[in-house]
Design a protein around this motif. Structure first.
Motif, PDB file in Angstrom:
ATOM      1  N   THR A  54       0.799  -1.229   0.000  1.00 51.50           N
ATOM      2  CA  THR A  54       0.000   0.000   0.000  1.00 51.50           C
ATOM      3  C   THR A  54       0.830   1.278   0.000  1.00 51.50           C
ATOM      4  O   THR A  54       0.277   2.376  -0.101  1.00 51.50           O
ATOM      5  CB  THR A  54      -0.948   0.009   1.216  1.00 51.50           C
ATOM      6  N   GLY A  55       2.152   1.157   0.119  1.00 57.56           N
ATOM      7  CA  GLY A  55       3.009   2.320   0.001  1.00 57.56           C
ATOM      8  C   GLY A  55       2.741   3.382   1.054  1.00 57.56           C
ATOM      9  O   GLY A  55       2.381   3.077   2.193  1.00 57.56           O
ATOM     10  N   VAL A  56       2.901   4.631   0.662  1.00 57.59           N
ATOM     11  CA  VAL A  56       2.703   5.756   1.576  1.00 57.59           C
ATOM     12  C   VAL A  56       1.714   6.735   0.952  1.00 57.59           C
ATOM     13  O   VAL A  56       1.529   6.779  -0.258  1.00 57.59           O
ATOM     14  CB  VAL A  56       4.031   6.483   1.869  1.00 57.59           C
ATOM     15  N   HIS A  57       1.062   7.501   1.812  1.00 58.94           N
ATOM     16  CA  HIS A  57       0.216   8.589   1.316  1.00 58.94           C
ATOM     17  C   HIS A  57       0.942   9.902   1.543  1.00 58.94           C
ATOM     18  O   HIS A  57       1.739  10.044   2.472  1.00 58.94           O
ATOM     19  CB  HIS A  57      -1.154   8.588   1.991  1.00 58.94           C
ATOM     20  N   VAL A  58       0.669  10.862   0.683  1.00 60.01           N
ATOM     21  CA  VAL A  58       1.413  12.115   0.720  1.00 60.01           C
ATOM     22  C   VAL A  58       1.206  12.826   2.050  1.00 60.01           C
ATOM     23  O   VAL A  58       0.125  12.804   2.633  1.00 60.01           O
ATOM     24  CB  VAL A  58       1.000  13.035  -0.438  1.00 60.01           C
ATOM     25  N   ARG A  59       2.272  13.430   2.511  1.00 57.50           N
ATOM     26  CA  ARG A  59       2.224  14.168   3.779  1.00 57.50           C
ATOM     27  C   ARG A  59       1.731  15.588   3.518  1.00 57.50           C
ATOM     28  O   ARG A  59       2.177  16.254   2.581  1.00 57.50           O
ATOM     29  CB  ARG A  59       3.625  14.192   4.395  1.00 57.50           C
ATOM     30  N   ARG A  60       0.808  16.044   4.333  1.00 55.65           N
ATOM     31  CA  ARG A  60       0.253  17.385   4.169  1.00 55.65           C
ATOM     32  C   ARG A  60       1.185  18.423   4.777  1.00 55.65           C
ATOM     33  O   ARG A  60       1.869  18.182   5.768  1.00 55.65           O
ATOM     34  CB  ARG A  60      -1.128  17.480   4.826  1.00 55.65           C
ATOM     35  N   LEU A  61       1.173  19.567   4.159  1.00 54.43           N
ATOM     36  CA  LEU A  61       1.992  20.670   4.626  1.00 54.43           C
ATOM     37  C   LEU A  61       1.376  21.280   5.881  1.00 54.43           C
ATOM     38  O   LEU A  61       0.157  21.478   5.957  1.00 54.43           O
ATOM     39  CB  LEU A  61       2.071  21.730   3.527  1.00 54.43           C
ATOM     40  N   LYS A  62       2.191  21.576   6.866  1.00 55.62           N
ATOM     41  CA  LYS A  62       1.705  22.229   8.082  1.00 55.62           C
ATOM     42  C   LYS A  62       1.872  23.729   7.918  1.00 55.62           C
ATOM     43  O   LYS A  62       2.888  24.316   8.315  1.00 55.62           O
ATOM     44  CB  LYS A  62       2.478  21.716   9.302  1.00 55.62           C
TER      45      LYS A  62
END
Length: 576
Positions: A350-358
């Motif tokens: 399932t890999g990774v999901h993109v990290r949101r910018l803080k």
């Protein structure tokens, strides 16, 4: 659905240009007489009449056509006021697109512009010949792949009508782009034909987004509805239990599906959004073995999926796994839509999901002006506008280099002190010498600014001095890494502190020797026997496309070994 005032067939044919569309990168090769003679044994010659429809948009392609005499026009939006000729084929050329190989519906209509003759070969005979005759199969498949890429790049196919600032439009566009479905976006904000089309269909702008396909109007359809419309969902396995279910269709999952299906395993491939994973979000992968000029992530995924389906793998998109459990000797994958898929073995990819910018005010602009991919779809949105790319890895670098050819201004903001700190040297050198890209080192985006959901600028802070300044930005592209997609595994296999899946000796240590009945986990095996992990989701993996593909292929070897001495998890293992 036919809009009022739809032009007739003669009006359409009057617009067909003389001659035929020039061959572009092998998209329209011409068969010689010996090849046509060999195909005649599999099909039949048929006379054609002006205006005759050979392939209709929305229908499953059931015949492989070779033009022997006359000309055939390939038409977008046939039978509507928006219909237009996109390609023209003459004698020796063959018709069709990837749907003839994959079983998907046709995205365009092929209509006879000048009467003549065609050779018609049934689809099953065509597919058999493509397998038996590699030269023929390679020629046709290469042409179909290029035609698909041309359609995507030129915005040819079914139509999505809506505002570029609408979250609904964004959702449909992203789904179409990531699944490489040929489409054209009719933007209410900038396209002069949009208002006319909405008026002719007796709709209000608030009724959008809509999808126009096969003479049907779909009002704000879900991605599941679109998937069903285009034949992307096929999870059923005869007998009810697959040998192998692969969860995640990135490079690791696609490799597992290809090797599993090719080695005779009944294989099902699931993905929550689209094939390709994070790799499909990049415009070009330049350091993957065997592609000296590079290949887009989407095209690499498309080729891999064709391989998997050719060997008999079933794929289901969108199909989001939300849980996994052991039942009566098999593993059962619970899907978000309520369906279940059972298998003897599972590969988690399932890999990774993109990290949101803080950053402050991100939520106000995220649905319309913040992107986590840089494909031709995003590039078309950015034409003539300033763009800020956040991140210091290869994905960010590729995005900046690609968007520099479309956006009016491209600025990179990264925390690193140098471009090559996290980025491959060849890419860092290219960006450093590209006058179209402005680089801001040791910096981070703190706030987004704008009004009415339209981004105008971003506030950047220099991490060394604390100085804050503004950069103009109509769109923000974010590539700051990802987090593992393992929330659905919280009650099953062992995870490390970061949420990545533990495998091999690490998985054994996590659950303790006393709870393991039988041999220790193999290199890619999780704390549950017969469940394996590959690619970015695996704890300790190398986050590269090539290594993910290698792990996916290697996992299938361990699947075979497990099936030869199959055992399930103990009660204690399931409880861990």
């Amino acid at each position: 659905m036919t809009a009022p005032g739809t032009p007739g067939i003669e009006e359409l044919l009057a617009t067909v240009p003389p001659g035929e569309t020039p061959d572009l990168n092998g998209a329209y090769p011409r068969f010689d007489e010996p090849r046509i003679a060999s195909l005649e044994a599999l099909g039949e010659r048929r006379p054609t009449e002006r205006g005759e429809v050979l392939i209709a948009e929305g229908d499953q392609e059931r015949t492989f056509y070779v033009v022997l005499a006359g000309r055939v026009a390939v038409v977008e939006a046939f039978g509507t006021a928006e219909q237009r000729v996109v390609w023209v084929h003459g004698p020796g050329r063959f018709l069709g697109e990837l749907g003839l190989v994959t079983g998907q519906a046709a995205f365009l209509t092929s209509v006879v512009a000048e009467p003549g003759e065609v050779l018609a070969v049934p689809a099953d005979r065509f597919r058999a010949l493509a397998t038996e005759d590699p030269a023929f199969g390679d020629t046709v498949l290469r042409a179909y792949l290029v035609r698909r890429s041309l359609a995507l790049g030129e915005g040819i196919g079914f139509r999505i009508v809506g505002s570029r600032f609408s979250p609904g439009s964004r959702r449909l566009l992203e789904f179409a782009a990531r699944n490489r479905l040929p489409h054209r976006f009719v933007d209410l904000e900038t396209d002069p034909s949009a208002e006319r089309l909405i008026r002719e269909l007796d709709l209000a702008p608030s009724d959008t987004p809509i999808v126009l396909f096969r003479n049907r109007l779909l009002r704000n359809p879900s991605t599941t509805e679109l998937a069903a419309e285009f034949g992307l969902y096929e999870p059923a396995v005869e007998g009810g239990v697959a040998d192998l279910v692969v969860v995640g269709a990135g490079p690791a999952g696609l490799a597992a599906a290809v090797y599993g299906a090719s080695e005779g395993l009944e294989t099902v491939l699931l993905d929550a959004v689209a094939t390709g994973g994070q790799a499909a979000r990049t415009s070009r992968i330049e350091n993957y073995l065997g592609f000296p000029t590079g290949i887009s992530g989407g095209e690499l995924a498309e080729r891999a999926l064709l391989q998997a389906e050719r060997f008999g793998a079933h794929r289901a998109v969108p199909a989001k796994a939300v849980g996994m459990r052991w039942r009566d000797g098999d593993y059962v994958l619970e899907l978000a839509d309520g369906h279940q898929v059972a298998a003897r073995c599972v590969v988690i990819a399932t890999g990774v999901h993109v990290r949101r910018l803080k950053a402050r005010r991100l939520e106000e602009f995220e649905d319309a002006c913040v992107y986590y991919a840089a494909t031709p779809v995003e590039a078309r949105q950015c034409i003539g506008d300033p763009v800020v790319v956040v991140g210091g890895g290869n994905s960010a670098g590729q995005a900046a280099a690609f968007l520099a050819g479309h956006a009016v201004e491209v600025r990179m903001v990264l925390r690193e002190g140098s471009l090559d700190e996290q980025m491959s040297r060849y890419l860092a050198d290219r960006i450093a010498h590209d006058p179209r890209i402005e680089v801001h080192l040791r910096a981070e985006v703190e706030e987004l600014e704008g009004e009415s959901g339209q981004l105008a600028s971003v506030v950047v802070r220099d991490t060394r001095t604390g100085h804050r300044y503004r950069l103009p930005a109509r769109y923000l592209m974010v590539f700051i890494g990802g987090d593992p997609c393992t929330s659905w595994l919280s009650d099953s296999v062992a995870l490390d502190a970061g949420g990545y899946v533990l495998t091999g000796p690490n998985a054994q240590r996590a659950v303790g020797d006393a709870t393991l009945a039988g041999p220790a986990p193999s290199l890619l095996e999780t704390s549950w026997p017969g469940v394996f992990a590959a690619g970015d989701v695996r704890s300790g993996s190398v986050k590269r496309v090539a290594s993910a593909v290698g792990e996916g292929a290697m996992a299938v070897r361990f699947v075979h070994e497990h099936l030869a001495t199959a055992r399930g998890p103990t009660t204690e293992e399931c409880a861990e």
